[in-house]
Design an enzyme around this catalytic site. Sequence first.
Site: not given
Lengths: 688, 688
Positions: A30, A118-119, A160, A191, A265, A360, A387, A419, A445, A469, A481
């Site tokens: 790039h 990168g991600p 991005g 762009i 790009h 927990r 929780s 999260e 989650f 959980h 859930h």
Amino acid sequence: MSGFTQNDQVAINTIRALAADVVGKANSGHPGAPMGMAPVAHVLFSKFMRFNSKNPKWINRDRFVLSNGHACALQYILLHLAGYKVSMDDLKSFRQIDSITPGHPELGVTDGIEVTTGPLGQGISNAVGLAIAQAHMGAVFNKDGFNLIDNYTYVFTGDGCLQEGVASEACSLAGHLKLGNLIAVYDDNKITIDGDTAVSFTEDVEQRFKSYGWEVLHVEKGDDDIAAIEAALKEAQKTKDQPTIINLKTTIGFGSLKQGGHDVHGAPLKKDDITQLKKKFGFNPEETFAVPQETYDIYNAAAEKGAKAEAEWKDLFKQYSEKYPKDASELTRRVEGRLPEGWEKALPTYTTSDAAVGSRKLSETTISKLAEVLPELVGGSADLTGSNLTRWKNAEDFQHPSTGLGSYAGRYFRFGVREHGMAAICNGIAAYGGLIPFGATFLNFVSYAAGAVRLSALSHLRVLQIATHDSIGLGEDGPTHQPVETAAWLRAIPNLAFWRPADGNETSASYLVSILSQHTPSVLAFSRQNLPQLANSSIEKAAKGGYVLEEVENADVTIVSTGSEVPLALGAVEQLKSKGIKARLVSIPCFEVFDTQSREYRLSVLPSGAPILSVEAYSTFGWGQYSHDHFGLKAWGASGPYDQVYKKFDITPEGIAKRAEKVVAFYKKRGQPVFSPLISALDDVSDE
Amino acid sequence: MSGFTQNDQVAINTIRALAADVVGKANSGHPGAPMGMAPVAHVLFSKFMRFNSKNPKWINRDRFVLSNGHACALQYILLHLAGYKVSMDDLKSFRQIDSITPGHPELGVTDGIEVTTGPLGQGISNAVGLAIAQAHMGAVFNKDGFNLIDNYTYVFTGDGCLQEGVASEACSLAGHLKLGNLIAVYDDNKITIDGDTAVSFTEDVEQRFKSYGWEVLHVEKGDDDIAAIEAALKEAQKTKDQPTIINLKTTIGFGSLKQGGHDVHGAPLKKDDITQLKKKFGFNPEETFAVPQETYDIYNAAAEKGAKAEAEWKDLFKQYSEKYPKDASELTRRVEGRLPEGWEKALPTYTTSDAAVGSRKLSETTISKLAEVLPELVGGSADLTGSNLTRWKNAEDFQHPSTGLGSYAGRYFRFGVREHGMAAICNGIAAYGGLIPFGATFLNFVSYAAGAVRLSALSHLRVLQIATHDSIGLGEDGPTHQPVETAAWLRAIPNLAFWRPADGNETSASYLVSILSQHTPSVLAFSRQNLPQLANSSIEKAAKGGYVLEEVENADVTIVSTGSEVPLALGAVEQLKSKGIKARLVSIPCFEVFDTQSREYRLSVLPSGAPILSVEAYSTFGWGQYSHDHFGLKAWGASGPYDQVYKKFDITPEGIAKRAEKVVAFYKKRGQPVFSPLISALDDVSDE
């Protein structure tokens, strides 16, 4: 220009031409963002960044994060110029196998890379974590006259990253936390890959960041007004109690014939384009990978300034050590990543006479004990503290002191319902050094954070995710859930330990191994419902990832299970006994850790000779590696009191025993030897 | 109050008391938000919502989404009052096994539930999808004087949803798209599970939504000022070309002794609290589940008004049918979910003489063909259009007409870099009816959307995710972009078809089955690198999910593979042949679909008798269900030209053949019968 000379413009154009060469030689990459961001990168690295390229791990260095990691040609070039271990040959090996200049920056691969990016959206969220870590370490260790920890965190970001939800989460929290040492530069080049931002991204970014509580600065001519860039960075440094974002208008691919368009790009420039670009910048178009000495001179000076800064810091630290010897040795210990002597003695052990409680709750007990002996343990929940049970007694919240809700010395984070941001922030905290971060949410989650969790593993960061959980055992909240596929996903991630402890001793083991694993993240899954303490568990055994809970000679069947299904399987073993069927019971709280044990040990746990039946209240996907037959959920969970949900799916001692009987009968009828699924033709072991 | 009487206050308090009873009887659930949002819910359902509870699927009904799905006691109560198939007994079975009132709202379980909510941030993002679908269907089918499709989408959201990144993504896009018929009500009660929003959520939400381009309204006294609520909703309806968010200040758990605190969020009220609440509201504290007739009267009137609206709509549609018979029958077809006769003939077929191309290119060809015959096919990419190759020739973008970039009749979406929002929006589009949506990104970044993807499956929504760059075969971008664990995760999700086609015919099959599967989402993984067309593939065979590509009698080994590794495995088969080893080759493009085939068929594909070796450039996790030995990636990928990356990991014809030889030798040496891993003792099949 304040102190800038023509040489600075040469340096900027050198970076641009070099970016074109680097991407051109690789024939992949790039060029657009590196060429557009060359001016700000040059100003930042030559004038502002405090670093010692000969000691890239100096704890009080400024952190630089390239959130738009695809622009890494830029970062590698800067590291090269600044004297890091990135040679011209390394730049020529850009995006080649086993080079230290891979397609996106990877922590651990290249000196000077602080986090893996990168991600999109990850880097800027990591930067929030780096800034949190700085604020916390400063609050803990700085003393009057001893600003040992006061570095800035700089982050470059493109459109991005700012469109990604993870960045929204992290930046909202950064504003709440008033992280004054965090400085973002937004490459506002209008762009994206799909073309003009007009097609999808027309929000008012400046207003959004103001709504988060950030200071917003603005540089209109980011392509050449380096004085304005310098002024903005200075202003940003001065701003206390607010993170700053500098909206920098640039032209993507500046200098290319295709500048300002999306074609520039993500694809190399054509040869004639590079030629005209070099001519335009006054360079010899025949030369590639050329750096004028004046450019090296600027960066050598910056590197020298940085080395001097570290030397001064060392002096300061020496004085600090004399005045505050305990703090100094503690800081040293933590930066070096050594755990306090005997910390593991704090881990609780249990016997069958201890109460049945949700794991927990066992996790809460463990965290509370560890919080006392591990000051580097910091963390919190994505708004599920009550929780997840992650907050220890007398914990102080990490908050800006002006809120009256805590201080930067606080070790408990209120991440909000964020999260993904939480996990990415924890990656940044872990990357800073001196801290062991944890996040917490429901296991289901953790999936929201998938993008960051895989990067914890790829980046070798010790991050703990406390995931309560953990199954249909959460009951009434229902299938929305209840994780079904989550364990399979986490077990398939390389270098990630997914733990699902069955009782108190296994819970202690999960924390023991997670904290000892300096380069591996862990997800620790805990039950909402009560679980009895098992007779034959121990920290030592569970720390192997898998072990025999109930042994019997000449077994008819081995039942293997995890977490809250282990006591149910134990019930099945007893029922089978009364029917004359001899069943062994194996607990495998962590596949990843069990797989690292010796072949001999693993085969002693899951031997040939009798069929193996797995039991887990999840998708059975992946159990084929340990068991011949698999009992689990065929589809989704259900909403109802947890014992009734288990009953609905027949995951009860009776239901397990019934299936074990079937397995025994089936293999008796088959009448053939039964081999352990651990034995593979690809193991390079010729005997069984 | 404009038209409100004392009966409205009674109705509101009835909803509050009923919420306390519903949660109280279940001894589980969330009373706080229902009690706080009762006034706006009452005003909306009694005065604004256009619905026919006797025909909950009327296409032009207003959509209502409870994004804070944990507050579903409220929604179930409203559905009950409004005459949907939710009885008082159903309310009494709240959160019980197999009830139609589960812990969070589930699409398909309860009439009147439009989308599955509870996982925070999803509902409001689904609502954006519902609003997009309305705008599109309206643009396609409405004619002068025939506003057939003009419904509103209402969504309730709490703090939690607005903190989630997915909501940020979707709401930013909603603002960009100027979705005037989208109306959100933000329950600004300042309380989250961790306590006051001051601990983590201090951003200026109104300013944020303004930055997205939304109209922001404000109701200060949401607990009792129903005239103001009505006025705000009216204003929101009037607003064209902007979505609206109403910031409604409420008191969580209004009426409870614990109102305004986080204790009232997620736990039943104590008995004496319910008693005082009923007394305070003038109800008999001894009575539970009581609804005054005046309250039913209000909702009966609303339901009648709605039924009348549908009747009028039917009249209008009749006239429309006469004037525009083709459009009318097309609308009917699409709403009924029937595909056009013979659509599948558009699917391309291939022979070995066709060029080797990346399967993303094959996907492009297929999408282009399907776009012509399936006007209900709509979709786009998360800013990777040129890489995903998802835009067909002459596609029009879905954009507000004022942008000059497209129109609402456009079928191609520019989602921006918003993977999670994209997937959640697609869920909303699919739930609307009449449309088959797809999203697109790299396979690795489908993970970003994990929270929404699992809900596609749980909600039985036909959503296609086009996931290109599906392995290490993407090459230079490196391990940050190379999926390793993703296939295992997707294969473990119930009711989700993960496809990985090996060539053109398999690509056509993947689209065929994905589009025929009206209640199952699909993820279609495609390669960046070129793949040859296979000799023995066909749409028909691949549509079975798995089939034999190369058969041989008395085989020594079966090799089973997917996608871009199939041609490599074919190379291995040929090499083995030259060494006198007889290898069969099986392609399994889709586990989920293969598993639905008859036992007989599956065993013909993966029979007993010879060992089975799997080959896939992913984690081998999960292959135990089909193969005895598994060849894949032990850890992460690498950055480099793709062929060199494959070589680095020995995933080449040579490398595969070498392992197959090992497998053959190993099992020969063992000298025992080899059974297909498909045979399970739990199959209820006694013979093999």
